[in-house]
Design a protein around this motif. Structure first.
Motif, mmCIF file in Angstrom:
data_model
loop_
_atom_site.group_PDB
_atom_site.id
_atom_site.type_symbol
_atom_site.label_atom_id
_atom_site.label_comp_id
_atom_site.label_asym_id
_atom_site.label_seq_id
_atom_site.Cartn_x
_atom_site.Cartn_y
_atom_site.Cartn_z
ATOM 1 N N THR A 1 0.831 -1.207 0.000
ATOM 2 C CA THR A 1 0.000 0.000 0.000
ATOM 3 C C THR A 1 0.863 1.254 0.000
ATOM 4 O O THR A 1 0.570 2.220 -0.719
ATOM 5 C CB THR A 1 -0.924 -0.007 1.229
ATOM 6 O OG1 THR A 1 -1.708 -1.205 1.243
ATOM 7 C CG2 THR A 1 -1.848 1.196 1.219
ATOM 8 N N GLN B 1 -6.555 -6.706 -2.084
ATOM 9 C CA GLN B 1 -6.140 -7.212 -0.781
ATOM 10 C C GLN B 1 -7.335 -7.717 0.019
ATOM 11 O O GLN B 1 -7.266 -8.766 0.663
ATOM 12 C CB GLN B 1 -5.419 -6.111 -0.013
ATOM 13 C CG GLN B 1 -4.053 -5.765 -0.561
ATOM 14 C CD GLN B 1 -3.404 -4.608 0.168
ATOM 15 O OE1 GLN B 1 -4.077 -3.833 0.841
ATOM 16 N NE2 GLN B 1 -2.097 -4.468 0.030
ATOM 17 N N ILE C 1 -5.772 -1.652 -5.278
ATOM 18 C CA ILE C 1 -4.952 -2.581 -4.493
ATOM 19 C C ILE C 1 -5.647 -2.950 -3.194
ATOM 20 O O ILE C 1 -5.548 -4.085 -2.724
ATOM 21 C CB ILE C 1 -3.552 -1.979 -4.230
ATOM 22 C CG1 ILE C 1 -2.613 -3.049 -3.671
ATOM 23 C CG2 ILE C 1 -3.632 -0.792 -3.294
ATOM 24 C CD1 ILE C 1 -2.339 -4.183 -4.603
ATOM 25 N N LEU D 1 2.551 1.799 -3.503
ATOM 26 C CA LEU D 1 1.598 2.253 -4.512
ATOM 27 C C LEU D 1 1.118 3.673 -4.219
ATOM 28 O O LEU D 1 0.943 4.477 -5.140
ATOM 29 C CB LEU D 1 0.405 1.293 -4.565
ATOM 30 C CG LEU D 1 -0.601 1.550 -5.682
ATOM 31 C CD1 LEU D 1 0.061 1.415 -7.040
ATOM 32 C CD2 LEU D 1 -1.780 0.600 -5.579
#
Length: 314
Positions: A193, A243, A239, A196
């Motif tokens: 995280t 996840q 993302i 990104l």
């Protein structure tokens, strides 16, 4: 919108059917006799005679062709019956529903830990690009990505469970039981995280409208909150959704390390015992979760950025 949802629903049904079909056929290629395992589980090793095994084969319909068995299973799914677990002796969905709260609890808490740690780390790294703070944040996120989550879980158990004795090392039901597994899951995902987030924020900071906002004299916090973070959220949402999909299917390794009674551990137990109905139920649940998460992410895109059109994403 309605046309898009209809297309996604049709494609999701095709994908889910394909996954279930592939899983069903692969289960019959694996070594081991499911009827023998079922007989041992039901009658015990001594009473699992060949006659008992033959009786279970006829009773469960395992002597029929694979295509017929899959068609019978699919017909039951359409009618709302996924069959009975051969090991637990309960309906498949009932056992999944029993494990679902533990999976939801761990998934939600792990995602919160990931976002609370990864977002600030990535934003600081982007705003302080090229400085020691950037190097420190980037290095920390790389460590989080590189460390295997099972190894991190064992280290946390060793430190906080055995040496310090602050937290329980296994089990489920209270807040202290949740701390170590949630921290393991969250730290493992926070690195991704953060990386990104840093890339997305740096990309937005280079846009012309950010330079215009600065030229107008807007305070840095206003630019960050109104323009930078909002426009950098789309890849972060992507993302985060991926996840969450992985977490909702059950974090198999973490659940095994901490004896967490979730979906992932249920699937491993079913595979170990060749419990075909339970395996099919868990796989079907995982496929449905991923399809729903992907659709929700696409719908959330339009809320974050009105310029995004769902028809363009087909």
């Amino acid at each position: 919108m309605d046309e898009y949802l209809l297309k996604r629903m049709v494609s999701s049904v095709i994908a889910i059917t394909g996954v279930s079909l592939l899983t069903f056929f692969l289960l019959f290629v694996l070594p081991g006799d499911p009827a023998e395992m079922l007989a041992i589980s039901k009658y015990g090793p001594r009473d699992a005679t060949q006659a008992a095994i033959d009786h279970l084969i006829r009773q469960e319909g395992l002597d029929q062709p694979i295509v017929i068995q899959y068609a019978r299973w699919l017909k039951g799914v359409v009618s709302g019956d996924m069959g009975t677990s051969r090991i637990y002796g309960k309906p498949v969905w009932q056992e999944i529903n029993v494990r679902l709260p533990a999976t939801l609890c761990l998934a939600g808490t792990g995602l919160v830990v990931s976002l609370c740690a990864g977002l600030p780390l990535g934003i600081v790294a982007a705003l302080q690009r090229g400085t020691r703070w950037d190097h420190l944040a980037t290095g920390t996120s790389l460590i989080g990505v590189a460390i295997p989550n099972f190894w991190l879980g064992l280290i946390l158990i060793l430190v906080f469970g055995l040496y310090l004795g602050w937290l329980p090392t296994f089990g489920y039901g209270t807040l202290p039981h949740l701390v170590l597994p949630a921290a393991t899951v969250g730290i493992s995902m926070a690195g991704i995280t953060a990386r990104l987030t840093r890339s997305a924020v740096i990309d937005v900071l280079g846009q012309a409208y950010i330079k215009t906002a600065r030229a107008k004299g807007l305070p840095g916090r206003v630019i960050l909150s109104r323009h930078v973070i909002k426009n950098a959220l789309i890849p972060i949402v992507t993302i985060a959704g991926i996840q969450l999909g992985h977490l909702l299917e059950g974090t198999v390794i973490i659940e095994m390390v901490f004896a967490w009674p979730g979906i992932g551990r249920l699937l491993i137990e079913a595979v170990h015992n060749r419990d075909v109905p339970q395996i099919q139920g868990c796989v079907l649940y995982i496929a449905i979760v991923f399809c729903l998460v992907n659709v929700l992410i696409d719908l959330l895109y339009t809320r974050l950025d009105p310029r995004v059109r769902l028809t363009d994403r087909d």
